[in-house]
Design a protein around this motif. Structure first.
Motif, mmCIF file in Angstrom:
data_model
loop_
_atom_site.group_PDB
_atom_site.id
_atom_site.type_symbol
_atom_site.label_atom_id
_atom_site.label_comp_id
_atom_site.label_asym_id
_atom_site.label_seq_id
_atom_site.Cartn_x
_atom_site.Cartn_y
_atom_site.Cartn_z
ATOM 1 N N PHE A 1 0.848 -1.200 0.000
ATOM 2 C CA PHE A 1 0.000 0.000 0.000
ATOM 3 C C PHE A 1 0.889 1.257 0.000
ATOM 4 C CE2 PHE A 1 -2.250 -3.422 2.187
ATOM 5 C CZ PHE A 1 -3.430 -3.488 1.452
ATOM 6 N N PRO A 2 1.652 1.461 -1.092
ATOM 7 C CA PRO A 2 2.623 2.571 -1.130
ATOM 8 C C PRO A 2 1.971 3.949 -1.119
ATOM 9 C CG PRO A 2 2.451 1.518 -3.284
ATOM 10 C CD PRO A 2 1.680 0.667 -2.327
ATOM 11 N N GLN A 3 0.681 4.005 -1.422
ATOM 12 C CA GLN A 3 0.005 5.299 -1.457
ATOM 13 C C GLN A 3 -0.297 5.845 -0.067
ATOM 14 O OE1 GLN A 3 -1.372 2.412 -1.983
ATOM 15 N NE2 GLN A 3 -3.405 2.318 -1.040
ATOM 16 N N LEU A 4 -0.162 5.021 0.968
ATOM 17 C CA LEU A 4 -0.474 5.451 2.328
ATOM 18 C C LEU A 4 0.668 6.257 2.929
ATOM 19 C CD1 LEU A 4 -2.010 2.187 3.872
ATOM 20 C CD2 LEU A 4 -3.236 4.108 2.836
ATOM 21 N N THR A 5 0.312 7.217 3.761
ATOM 22 C CA THR A 5 1.332 7.902 4.553
ATOM 23 C C THR A 5 1.770 6.977 5.685
ATOM 24 O OG1 THR A 5 -0.238 8.877 6.094
ATOM 25 C CG2 THR A 5 0.217 10.111 4.064
ATOM 26 N N GLU A 6 2.879 7.321 6.351
ATOM 27 C CA GLU A 6 3.334 6.497 7.466
ATOM 28 C C GLU A 6 2.296 6.460 8.571
ATOM 29 O OE1 GLU A 6 6.979 6.068 10.723
ATOM 30 O OE2 GLU A 6 7.194 7.425 9.006
ATOM 31 N N THR A 7 1.661 7.595 8.815
ATOM 32 C CA THR A 7 0.625 7.648 9.856
ATOM 33 C C THR A 7 -0.532 6.725 9.506
ATOM 34 O OG1 THR A 7 1.201 9.928 10.401
ATOM 35 C CG2 THR A 7 -0.981 9.156 11.097
ATOM 36 N N GLN A 8 -0.956 6.743 8.244
ATOM 37 C CA GLN A 8 -2.069 5.890 7.811
ATOM 38 C C GLN A 8 -1.684 4.407 7.900
ATOM 39 O OE1 GLN A 8 -2.539 7.649 3.909
ATOM 40 N NE2 GLN A 8 -4.436 8.729 4.510
#
Length: 662
Positions: free
Chosen positions: A415-422
């Motif tokens: 899921f590379p589109q996610l931010t680290e927080t997400q």
């Protein structure tokens, strides 16, 4: 008291696992040890087995006491020393001492033929009684029953151990352990690798096992049907509860509620007294009263705030990204298998249904799922999905992969589109929080790998879940969480499981591989259980002695005749023909009577033989002795009736021959 442990503590790498644990086994108790994954259940079994020693602390010495010298048998993952020998020969090792006693008994009997004396007879009688009491006349039959019940064929008995999978080898080790009849049977997840039919048989066997059993299991129905004592390990300590698993949950909740109520009442009283102290301690005329209230607070035996249950678990509040049409899956004459067809199926699945798949090992349950997700091709027929179907597929092999990546990196790759927080928020919902996200995949436990796989699948928000044994490696709290999650899931589910409680809670329909066919149960697990109960009842009636008419062939089969068929009358003949006719009629009636009696006796004999295979009696040598005596008596009566039938038939044949010659 068979076994007792007091003040036992265990620490690994400086971290306490068990703290001042008290544990006892009384007589023939059936005990469950329950708790969260990693709480120390297996460690406790290793302590009882003597594999590890409790920590020794000054002023708090651990104590282990036993009554006599009980034999302890522990089921664990076993590596056989020689995998070239056959299954049958490996299992024979379990009753080698009994075979030796059998040889000694036969030698003693033979010695009596030449050296007969009262002392020798007494010695032989004592040996024979001891041999019989220990099951000497039934251990080989019990071995045959266990091999069959654990799913091994006659051909497999001769195969070398190296031909069997790890799960099958564990079952072989289990058979050996049961045959060795230890005084304390320690079982760590004994239902792993067993199908539902074998699990149900094992329940009967262990419930009637004449000695003590201590079992670690996450199978709630299994525990409910076997145990009468539960030890829960929580926060490093062990608490004893009397009753099965359901009773334990109820008592624990009641105890918590009472303690909470008592704690709150005491806190309320302390607050009331403290208000009086604060109000009057500055007034000279009230100082004595204020002081007495302070003393009352000090003298109270303080009730600790009850620790809430350890119910930390994963969660996922998700809905499918898109709805399917009403028709989700249609299966038509679908033949499944690897190199040959093992089953052919016809069924359909509608939107929102939760289809549970049950059946014995090797019948095609997982093969069906792999076919439906195109991992293996069908061998015939077809299946077709409806519109907008998006599949989320889980199986154990996918979850148990190896990688040196961290949990966060592995998840982020998908899921590379996610931010680290997400990404960390999604992982946190499945209990990967803080530094846990930096663990390497190879360092995760089986349960953690399952949680990570589910996290990935559900993050994609599929509308059809296809799940192969999703509860393996999960503790009971995890199973309950997944049950609730799947029950509330708005999409469609097709799943395979051996967990009966799980399928009962989740499935709305069942597909069951049984008796060489695949059957549907439209009303779920209750309907399936009702069918099994009716089948068991029918078998019981079938084995009951019944008065049967009809002829008996020489191979013992009943050949029923119409009851109201006219009886042939003998023809009158000249020269004493009436006398001959009456003799023939007499013989025919006698033969008919013997045939009827023989039918009844054979039914009784068959009933006893079926009773001998009843799992409830497999560990009760006194009951097996009683049944075998009844079998011997019935066989003697059958042989006697057969001899009488043959004698009468011979007389009738000679009479018929004389009539023809006349």
């Amino acid at each position: 008291m068979l076994y007792q442990m007091h003040n036992a503590s265990v620490a690994f790498s400086g971290e306490n696992v068990l703290c001042d644990v008290d544990f006892e086994i009384r007589n023939t108790e059936k005990i469950a040890v329950v708790g969260r994954n990693g709480c120390g259940k297996t460690t406790l079994l290793r302590l009882i087995d003597g594999e590890i020693e409790p920590e020794r602390e000054e002023g708090n010495e651990p104590v282990v006491a036993t009554s006599g010298n009980p034999q302890i048998g522990y089921l664990r993952q076993i590596a056989f020393s020689d995998t070239s020998i056959s299954l049958e020969d490996e299992i024979k090792k379990a009753y080698a001492p009994m075979l030796k006693r059998k040889d000694e008994l036969e030698a003693a009997a033979k010695a009596l033929e030449t050296e007969y004396s009262e002392a020798a007879v007494e010695k032989y009688t004592a040996m024979e009684e001891s041999f019989a009491a220990d099951g000497g006349y039934y251990f080989e039959k019990e071995c045959d029953v266990l091999i069959k019940k654990f799913g091994f064929s006659e051909e497999e008995r001769k195969k070398p151990l190296s031909d069997f999978s790890g799960g099958q080898q564990t079952k072989i080790a289990f058979i050996k352990l049961l045959l060795s009849k230890p005084d304390i049977l320690l079982l760590d997840e004994p239902t792993n690798h067993l199908d539902i039919t074998t699990v149900e048989w094992l329940e009967y066997y262990l419930k009637n096992y004449p000695k003590a059993v201590v079992v670690v299991s996450h199978d709630r129905m299994f525990l409910d049907n076997i145990v009468d004592v539960v030890y829960e390990i929580e926060y490093g300590s062990a608490t004893r509860y009397v009753g099965n698993y359901t009773a334990f949950i109820k008592i624990k909740q009641q105890n918590y509620e009472k303690l909470q109520k008592d704690y709150q009442a005491q806190q309320k009283e302390i607050a009331r007294l403290q208000r009086m102290v604060d109000r009057f301690k500055g007034k000279p005329t009230k100082t004595a009263m204020a002081h007495s209230k302070e003393k009352a607070i000090e003298r109270m035996e303080k009730i600790e705030a009850p620790v809430r249950f350890d119910v930390k678990t994963f969660h996922a509040d998700f809905t499918p990204q898109q709805d399917t049409g009403n028709d989700v899956l249609d299966v038509t004459d679908l033949s499944i298998g690897w190199d040959k067809v093992i089953s052919t199926l016809n069924f359909s699945v509608k939107r929102g249904e939760k289809l549970g798949i049950l059946g014995g090992n090797g019948l095609g349950k997982s093969t069906l799922l792999k076919t439906l997700v195109d991992e293996i091709p069908p061998l015939g027929g077809q299946f077709r999905y409806g519109v907008h179907v998006q599949i989320g597929y889980f199986d154990q092999q996918m979850a148990m992969y190896s990688s040196e990546k961290t949990v966060l990196a592995d998840f982020w790759d998908e899921f590379p589109q996610l931010t680290e927080t997400q990404a960390r928020s999604s992982l946190g919902a499945f209990l990967f929080s803080g530094d846990d996200v930096f663990k390497q995949i190879d360092m995760l436990s089986g349960g953690e790998k399952v949680r990570l796989a589910l996290c990935k699948i559900l993050k994609r928000r599929p509308n059809v879940l296809i799940l192969d044994e999703p509860t393996n490696h999960m503790d009971i709290v995890g199973k309950e969480t997944l049950e609730e999650m799947l029950s509330d899931y708005a999409g469609t589910i097709i799943f395979v499981t051996h967990d009966r409680y799980f399928v009962k809670q989740v499935a709305t329909r069942l597909l069951v591989f049984e008796d060489g066919t695949v059957n549907e149960y439209q009303f779920g697990y209750e309907q399936y259980q009702e069918k099994l109960s009716l089948k068991a009842q029918a078998e019981s009636y079938k084995n009951a002695p019944e008065a049967l008419g009809g002829k008996i062939s020489l191979n013992g089969d009943a050949e029923n005749e119409k009851k109201d068929a006219p009886e042939a009358k003998p023809a009158a003949r000249k020269g004493g023909g009436n006398t001959v006719g009456r003799e023939r009629t007499r013989l025919e009636r006698k033969i008919k009577k013997v045939e009827d009696e023989l039918a009844e006796k054979e039914e009784i004999l068959n009933g006893h033989k079926q009773e001998l295979l009843n799992p409830a009696y497999q560990s009760s040598y006194s009951k097996l002795t009683e049944i075998q005596a009844a079998i011997d008596e019935a066989e003697a009566e059958v042989l006697s009736s057969m001899a009488e039938w043959e004698a009468l038939s011979t007389q009738l044949e000679e009479l018929e021959k004389s009539i023809e010659e006349a």
